[in-house]
Scaffold this active site. Structure first.
Site, PDB file in Angstrom:
ATOM      1  NE  ARG A   1       0.299   1.715   3.294  1.00  0.00           N
ATOM      2  CZ  ARG A   1       1.232   2.378   3.426  1.00  0.00           C
ATOM      3  NH1 ARG A   1       2.416   2.006   3.364  1.00  0.00           N
ATOM      4  NH2 ARG A   1       0.879   3.787   3.479  1.00  0.00           N
ATOM      5  N   GLY A   2       0.245   2.510  -0.190  1.00  0.00           N
ATOM      6  CA  GLY A   2       1.093   3.712  -0.243  1.00  0.00           C
ATOM      7  C   GLY A   2       1.018   3.897  -1.745  1.00  0.00           C
ATOM      8  CB  ALA A   3       0.678   7.144  -3.549  1.00  0.00           C
TER       9      ALA A   3
ATOM     10  NE  ARG B   1      -6.027   1.019  -1.716  1.00  0.00           N
ATOM     11  CZ  ARG B   1      -5.398   1.489  -0.706  1.00  0.00           C
ATOM     12  NH1 ARG B   1      -4.218   1.224  -0.354  1.00  0.00           N
ATOM     13  NH2 ARG B   1      -5.979   2.432   0.092  1.00  0.00           N
TER      14      ARG B   1
ATOM     15  CD  GLN C   1      -2.683   2.967   6.838  1.00  0.00           C
ATOM     16  OE1 GLN C   1      -3.457   3.555   7.783  1.00  0.00           O
ATOM     17  NE2 GLN C   1      -3.272   2.966   5.696  1.00  0.00           N
TER      18      GLN C   1
ATOM     19  CG  ASP D   1      -2.857   8.482  -1.039  1.00  0.00           C
ATOM     20  OD1 ASP D   1      -2.517   7.326  -1.262  1.00  0.00           O
ATOM     21  OD2 ASP D   1      -2.922   9.150   0.109  1.00  0.00           O
TER      22      ASP D   1
ATOM     23  CG  ASN E   1      -2.168  12.100   2.642  1.00  0.00           C
ATOM     24  OD1 ASN E   1      -1.503  11.381   2.042  1.00  0.00           O
ATOM     25  ND2 ASN E   1      -1.946  12.379   3.940  1.00  0.00           N
ATOM     26  CE  LYS E   2      -4.850   6.082   4.390  1.00  0.00           C
ATOM     27  NZ  LYS E   2      -5.654   5.142   3.505  1.00  0.00           N
TER      28      LYS E   2
HETATM   29  O1  MRU Z   1      -4.596   3.534   2.008  1.00  0.00           O
HETATM   30  P1  MRU Z   1      -2.981   3.656   1.847  1.00  0.00           P
HETATM   31  O2  MRU Z   1      -2.220   3.181   3.199  1.00  0.00           O
HETATM   32  O3  MRU Z   1      -2.534   2.985   0.565  1.00  0.00           O
HETATM   33  O4  MRU Z   1      -2.866   5.186   2.014  1.00  0.00           O
HETATM   34  C1  MRU Z   1      -2.158   5.631   1.415  1.00  0.00           C
HETATM   35  C2  MRU Z   1      -1.229   6.467   2.514  1.00  0.00           C
HETATM   36  O5  MRU Z   1      -0.292   5.785   3.056  1.00  0.00           O
HETATM   37  C3  MRU Z   1      -1.234   7.710   2.831  1.00  0.00           C
HETATM   38  O6  MRU Z   1      -2.447   8.487   2.319  1.00  0.00           O
HETATM   39  C4  MRU Z   1       0.072   8.613   2.639  1.00  0.00           C
HETATM   40  O7  MRU Z   1       0.090   9.592   3.261  1.00  0.00           O
HETATM   41  C5  MRU Z   1       0.283   8.957   1.159  1.00  0.00           C
HETATM   42  S1  MRU Z   1       0.923   7.611   0.108  1.00  0.00           S
HETATM   43  C6  MRU Z   1       2.388   8.167  -0.254  1.00  0.00           C
END
Ligand code: MRU
Length: 360
Positions: free
Chosen positions: A51-53, A91, A196, A237, A247-248
């Site tokens: 996970r993570g962009a 996603r 996270q 994201d 973002n999250k």
């Molecule tokens: O749902 P996730 O864990 O894939 O979400 C992404 C993230 O961790 C965050 O939004 C993050 O701050 C940016 S992703 C580089």
């Protein structure tokens, strides 16, 4: 980043296997997960093993390369196009996923020689992953200039090296400042519901020996008001053409509180996160995730056994948006691999358009 003195990336290709650090098991267990084909790779993205962009962008790029390697002469392009639909449907919010997929596909779609296409697909997927790692390294250099000695920095979620191929976006300036001997302290939002922050960002900071404390998400305003926070840095994201940032979930309220308390709020993201076709943040699709992320907790018991426990009444309805959008007006600047830019159409147009990846 080094784990037990060994250099790792979050994702890489070995033959036709995609290898990933299994993020679901962290911080309790470090394990490498293998995806044998593009379907397994798509599944790993969907279930958030990765996970993570930036990390899902690179993983999806490798997924396209796997599909190219799997495809046979008869229905070559048809097979790859179907694989791309599967990978894109994993996603919806992180732009890097779509940037990575399109980057690899666009570089092979007109190649007539199939063996040549297979070779190029692998090269381009590796190029995309390398670009991600190098962008994050540069983000570290630009972001480090914003961090003064004795700074206390707040971050939300995990925009660390696990969320990218290496270095991370929001964490890269922190790692560099710490390695350069600056005294810093990081406040880590735990980031409900998937945590996270407490599971992944804290684990990375432990590995990098960066002094930090995990705080409940609700405590961030408390520390801002007390004057304990000098700077906020989060990841992104997707960033719209007008500078609005997805973002999250929870980022928006931190940004508003930062403005209220006169604390700079920076977003760190490579240009692969920008979506220039998206006019403003209200057009960014927001993922709604499984109710169990809110109604249950996942971790280890005292004996170290993994366990999932219910923490809410069975009868309650749950709502679980995974991201929110912070309007550009709350963003002090965006730290990219091209430099720190303003969250305005002008700066974004100038820095991002036609300047990413091989169009530099
Ligand atoms: O749902 P996730 O864990 O894939 O979400 C992404 C993230 O961790 C965050 O939004 C993050 O701050 C940016 S992703 C580089």
């Amino acid at each position: 980043m080094k784990i037990n003195s060994k250099q790792y990336r979050t994702v890489w290709l070995e033959g036709s296997d995609v290898k990933l650090i299994n993020q679901i098991l962290l911080p309790h267990k470090f394990e490498i997960f293998t995806c044998k084909n593009h379907k397994e790779t798509a599944d790993a993205i969907k279930t958030m093993i990765v996970r993570g962009a930036g990390a899902i962008g690179a993983t999806a790029a490798y997924g396209v390369a796997q599909a190219v390697l799997e495809a046979n002469n008869k229905d070559f392009l048809e097979y790859i196009k179907n694989a791309i639909i599967t990978l894109k449907n994993t996603r919806p919010t992180a732009q890097n996923l779509f940037t990575g997929i399109d980057f690899v596909f666009n570089s092979i779609k007109n190649i007539k020689n199939i063996e040549e296409a297979k070779k190029i697909a692998v090269e381009k997927a590796n190029e995309f992953a390398d670009y991600d790692a190098e962008s994050c390294r540069k983000i570290g250099e630009f972001g480090n200039n914003l961090i003064k000695n004795n700074f206390n920095v707040l971050t939300h979620c995990n925009a660390g090296w696990l969320a990218f191929v290496d270095w991370g976006s929001a964490t890269s300036p922190l790692f560099l400042a710490n390695r350069n001997g600056k005294k810093i302290f990081v406040y880590v939002d735990e980031t409900r519901p998937r945590n996270q922050g407490s599971k992944l960002t804290a684990w990375e900071l432990v590995n990098e020996n960066v002094p930090h404390a995990i705080i409940a998400d609700n405590a961030a305003g408390f520390y801002m008001k007390q004057g304990k926070i000098d700077l906020l840095i989060t990841g992104a994201d997707r960033i719209a053409a007008n500078g609005d940032v997805a973002n999250k979930i929870g980022t928006y309220e931190k940004a508003v509180l930062a403005k209220e308390n006169n604390i700079p709020f920076y977003v760190a993201a490579p240009t692969t996160t920008f979506d220039l076709n998206c006019e403003s943040g209200d057009k960014i699709p927001i993922e709604e995730r499984n109710a169990e992320e809110v109604s249950h907790m996942f971790g280890v018991d005292e004996k170290g056994n993994f366990a999932k426990i219910r923490i809410a009444p069975k009868e309650s309805q749950v709502k679980n948006p995974a991201f929110d959008v912070t309007s550009a007006k709350y963003v002090t600047g965006i730290i990219t691999e091209k430099g720190v830019i303003k969250p305005t159409r002008g700066d974004i147009g100038r820095f991002v358009r036609d300047k990413r990846l091989n169009k530099q």
